[in-house]
Enzyme design. Structure first.
Site, PDB file in Angstrom:
ATOM      1  N   GLY A  11     -32.022  35.027  43.182  1.00  7.65           N
ATOM      2  CA  GLY A  11     -31.052  33.977  43.499  1.00  7.65           C
ATOM      3  C   GLY A  11     -30.741  33.067  42.321  1.00  7.65           C
ATOM      4  CG  ASP A  33     -34.509  38.527  46.364  1.00  4.94           C
ATOM      5  OD1 ASP A  33     -34.067  38.687  47.511  1.00  4.94           O
ATOM      6  OD2 ASP A  33     -34.097  37.644  45.592  1.00  4.94           O
ATOM      7  CB  ILE A  34     -34.525  41.229  50.938  1.00  2.85           C
ATOM      8  CG1 ILE A  34     -33.379  40.225  50.769  1.00  2.85           C
ATOM      9  CG2 ILE A  34     -35.663  40.628  51.728  1.00  2.85           C
ATOM     10  CD1 ILE A  34     -32.654  39.921  52.079  1.00  2.85           C
ATOM     11  CE1 TYR A 140     -30.622  25.287  52.330  1.00  4.29           C
ATOM     12  CE2 TYR A 140     -29.043  23.523  51.989  1.00  4.29           C
ATOM     13  CZ  TYR A 140     -30.028  24.337  51.510  1.00  4.29           C
ATOM     14  OH  TYR A 140     -30.424  24.234  50.199  1.00  4.29           O
ATOM     15  CE  LYS A 144     -34.711  25.155  51.790  1.00  3.44           C
ATOM     16  NZ  LYS A 144     -35.832  25.652  50.988  1.00  3.44           N
TER      17      LYS A 144
HETATM   18  C1  AKB Z   1     -25.788  24.030  49.252  1.00  2.00           C
HETATM   19  O1  AKB Z   1     -24.647  23.616  48.965  1.00  2.00           O
HETATM   20  O2  AKB Z   1     -26.077  24.511  50.348  1.00  2.00           O
HETATM   21  C2  AKB Z   1     -26.870  23.914  48.215  1.00  2.00           C
HETATM   22  C3  AKB Z   1     -27.632  22.640  48.383  1.00  2.00           C
HETATM   23  C4  AKB Z   1     -27.000  21.345  48.069  1.00  2.00           C
HETATM   24  O3  AKB Z   1     -28.760  22.663  48.768  1.00  2.00           O
HETATM   25  N1  AKB Z   1     -26.329  23.991  46.902  1.00  2.00           N
END
Ligand code: AKB
Length: 309
Positions: A11, A33-34, A140, A144
């Site tokens: 990545g 990685d995959i 996301y 996180k």
């Molecule tokens: C995203 O845009 O998802 C990433 C981040 C800010 O974590 N670049």
């Protein structure tokens, strides 16, 4: 020679950290990685590893016996909205599997990056605080924020030396980002270098925290190799910038560059994040410092494309 295992090695961050660690550290690296790596890097072994697969993760750790782990495999914000279930499995279950393997196999130090995506829309827009970051509204961000809680738990319960930083949008050219909300920055500069018009998916005045990859690498490794850190997590940002401001910087060099603004679903993601975040603890605790401002970043990116396209 320290044994370092990296997940998500193909990545945007993985590919850069491998290069940076090889230059600065006496180490043996296992990249995982995959997908197969695009290039074979001397001194770096590669192993297929899907972080969702606990048994596989355990067997790779058992075989390689890593001392340090950089867990970079993750699904980012834009892709995350397309498949919340996979995003949860990769980002949350994957992180659990890595944390658990770190404890079982006696890993000394682990790095698990977080993001400005952990902030939610009710946070103050400017200088958002490191602590009390509010409620993220993207999958996301949710995964996180959960990972932040999980690694703090692993630190408190098992004394695992796990450290993290909240990355802003990272600008780089080695592996171009394709799955996030801040990717327009790289894409816009590349279109300008190719002499093409760019259609931007965010409004021109949407400011977000950003930084250039070399500064991200230097500061990540600096934080990781401090003897001790006060906090498990630190905010990273070099500048707060909008697509319109990047366009203006590019136009100083390429006056006829043209951008059209056609916001899509990523606008709502960007609107839920702060425009700038507080980096005081990073500066005061271990000397966070950036060399590249926005203009220097754009210049360096354009120089790179000019010599490689
Ligand atoms: C995203 O845009 O998802 C990433 C981040 C800010 O974590 N670049």
């Amino acid at each position: 020679m320290v044994r370092i295992l990296i997940t998500g090695s193909n990545g945007q961050v993985g590919s850069e950290i491998i290069e940076y660690l090889r230059k600065t550290t006496d180490c043996t690296i296992l990249a995982t990685d995959i997908t197969q790596p695009r290039e074979q890097v001397e001194g770096v072994q590669f192993e297929y590893m899907d972080v969702k697969e606990r048994v596989l993760v355990e067997s790779v750790f058992r075989k390689f016996k890593p001392e340090h782990v950089y867990h970079l495999a993750a699904i980012l914000s834009a892709t995350g909205e397309k498949d919340p279930v996979i995003t949860h499995n990769v980002n949350t279950t994957g992180t659990m599997n890595i944390l658990s393997a770190c404890v079982t196999h006696g890993v000394q130090k682990a790095f698990i990056p977080s993001t400005i995506g952990v902030y939610g829309p009710e946070i103050q827009k400017e200088n958002a605080p490191l602590e009390n970051y509010s409620t993220p509204t993207t999958m996301y961000g949710i995964t996180k924020a959960t990972s932040e809680m999980l690694f703090k738990y692993y630190h408190a319960r098992f004394d695992l030396d796990v450290r993290s930083v909240r990355y802003p949008g990272l600008i780089s050219y080695k592996v171009e980002p394709t799955a996030g909300t801040t990717d327009f920055s790289v894409d816009m500069i590349k279109h300008a270098a190719l002499g093409k018009k760019y259609i931007c998916y965010l409004k021109s005045d949407t400011r977000l925290p950003m930084m250039y990859m070399p500064d991200a690498m230097i500061n990540t490794i600096k934080m990781m190799y401090q003897e001790k850190v006060e906090k498990r997590i630190y905010n990273f940002m070099a500048y707060s910038i909008s697509p319109g401001e990047i366009e203006s910087i590019i136009k100083e060099r390429i006056p006829d560059f043209h951008v059209e603004y056609v916001p899509d679903y990523r606008q709502a993601i960007a609107d839920s994040w702060p425009a700038s975040i507080n980096i005081e603890d990073s500066v005061n605790d271990w000397g966070f410092d950036c060399t590249y401002d926005a203009k220097k970043t754009v210049d360096d990116m354009l120089d790179h494309y000019a010599s490689s396209i």
